[in-house]
Design a protein around this motif. Structure first.
Motif, short mmCIF file in Angstrom:
data_model
loop_
_atom_site.label_atom_id
_atom_site.label_comp_id
_atom_site.label_asym_id
_atom_site.label_seq_id
_atom_site.Cartn_x
_atom_site.Cartn_y
_atom_site.Cartn_z
N PRO A 137 3.65 16.43 5.83
CA PRO A 137 4.08 16.18 7.10
C PRO A 137 3.10 16.46 8.19
O PRO A 137 2.72 15.69 8.98
N GLN A 138 2.79 17.68 8.51
CA GLN A 138 1.94 18.33 9.46
C GLN A 138 0.62 17.73 9.50
O GLN A 138 0.08 17.25 10.54
N PHE A 139 0.01 17.67 8.45
CA PHE A 139 -1.12 17.16 8.05
C PHE A 139 -1.30 15.66 8.58
O PHE A 139 -2.19 15.15 9.18
N MET A 140 -0.43 14.80 8.15
CA MET A 140 -0.31 13.36 8.52
C MET A 140 -0.07 13.52 10.04
O MET A 140 -0.98 12.29 10.70
N ARG A 141 0.71 14.27 10.85
CA ARG A 141 0.62 14.09 12.10
C ARG A 141 -0.73 14.43 12.76
O ARG A 141 -1.16 13.79 13.68
N PHE B 203 0.84 -1.05 0.08
CA PHE B 203 0.09 0.00 -0.01
C PHE B 203 0.82 1.06 0.09
O PHE B 203 1.72 1.56 0.95
N LEU B 204 0.73 2.14 -1.10
CA LEU B 204 1.46 3.46 -0.98
C LEU B 204 0.45 4.53 -0.72
O LEU B 204 -0.64 4.71 -1.87
N SER B 205 0.81 5.65 0.07
CA SER B 205 -0.17 6.70 0.25
C SER B 205 0.45 7.70 -0.41
O SER B 205 1.93 7.92 -0.34
N PRO C 268 4.42 4.78 5.61
CA PRO C 268 5.10 5.83 4.76
C PRO C 268 4.21 6.53 3.82
O PRO C 268 3.03 5.64 3.15
N ALA C 269 4.57 7.75 3.21
CA ALA C 269 3.86 8.45 2.20
C ALA C 269 4.90 8.79 1.42
O ALA C 269 5.92 9.43 1.81
N TYR C 270 4.47 9.22 0.14
CA TYR C 270 5.28 9.76 -0.81
C TYR C 270 4.47 10.92 -1.69
O TYR C 270 3.41 10.99 -1.66
#
Length: 166
Positions: free
Chosen positions: A90-94, A77-79, A101-103
């Motif tokens: 990065p801030q949104f994911m936190r 699975f790739l985000s 991982p996200a790319y």
């Protein structure tokens, strides 16, 4: 030529024409991911953006499917964040408590003609798009996605058995 080498150093995807040609830069600043390293696996690409409400609703459903299939090493699975501004992810994911991982997209959106977010693509073991789910489908999303992943896995395995040379 020297110019091509220079461009490639700046953009590893400058001449990418297939999904597996791409290298994706990670949101967390770690190692870039060469999709070629996932050849032979079924890849689930989840395209999202920080401004997309339905993406927030869909993400936990994708996480559930990921959990259901975690014992299958043949599914990855790739985000993929599609924001133009890479500083947002990065801030949104936190804030959303999304696990990596996200790319970053790095040109996949263009290659795959993604024109609405969220879009989830299932890429089969040969690097072809096996399924495309555009927009948010809350009711049956998990079942549909799981079914399509399993379908892509079976197709890939059947073809490999039929043509062992590939």
């Amino acid at each position: 030529s020297e110019r091509v080498a220079e461009l490639k150093a700046k953009d590893p995807n400058a001449s990418a024409s297939k999904v597996l040609d791409f290298t994706l830069p990670p949101v967390d600043g770690g190692e870039p991911l060469k999709l070629a390293s996932l050849s032979g696996k079924t890849i689930v690409l989840d395209f999202w953006a920080t401004w997309c409400g339905p993406c927030r609703a869909q993400h936990p459903l994708i996480e559930k499917v990921k959990q259901n299939l975690k014992s299958d090493p043949g599914v990855v699975f790739l985000s993929v964040d599609t924001d133009d501004d890479h500083s947002l992810a990065p801030q949104f994911m936190r804030q959303q408590h999304w696990q990596g991982p996200a790319y970053y997209d790095a040109g996949l959106v263009r290659l795959l003609s993604i024109n609405s977010i969220p879009t989830v693509l299932v890429i089969d073991s040969k690097g072809r798009t096996s399924s495309r789910m555009s927009g948010f489908i809350p009711e049956r999303f998990e079942d549909m996605l799981e079914h399509r992943i399993i379908e892509a896995r079976q197709t890939g395995q059947a073809e490999t058995k039929a043509n062992p040379a590939n």
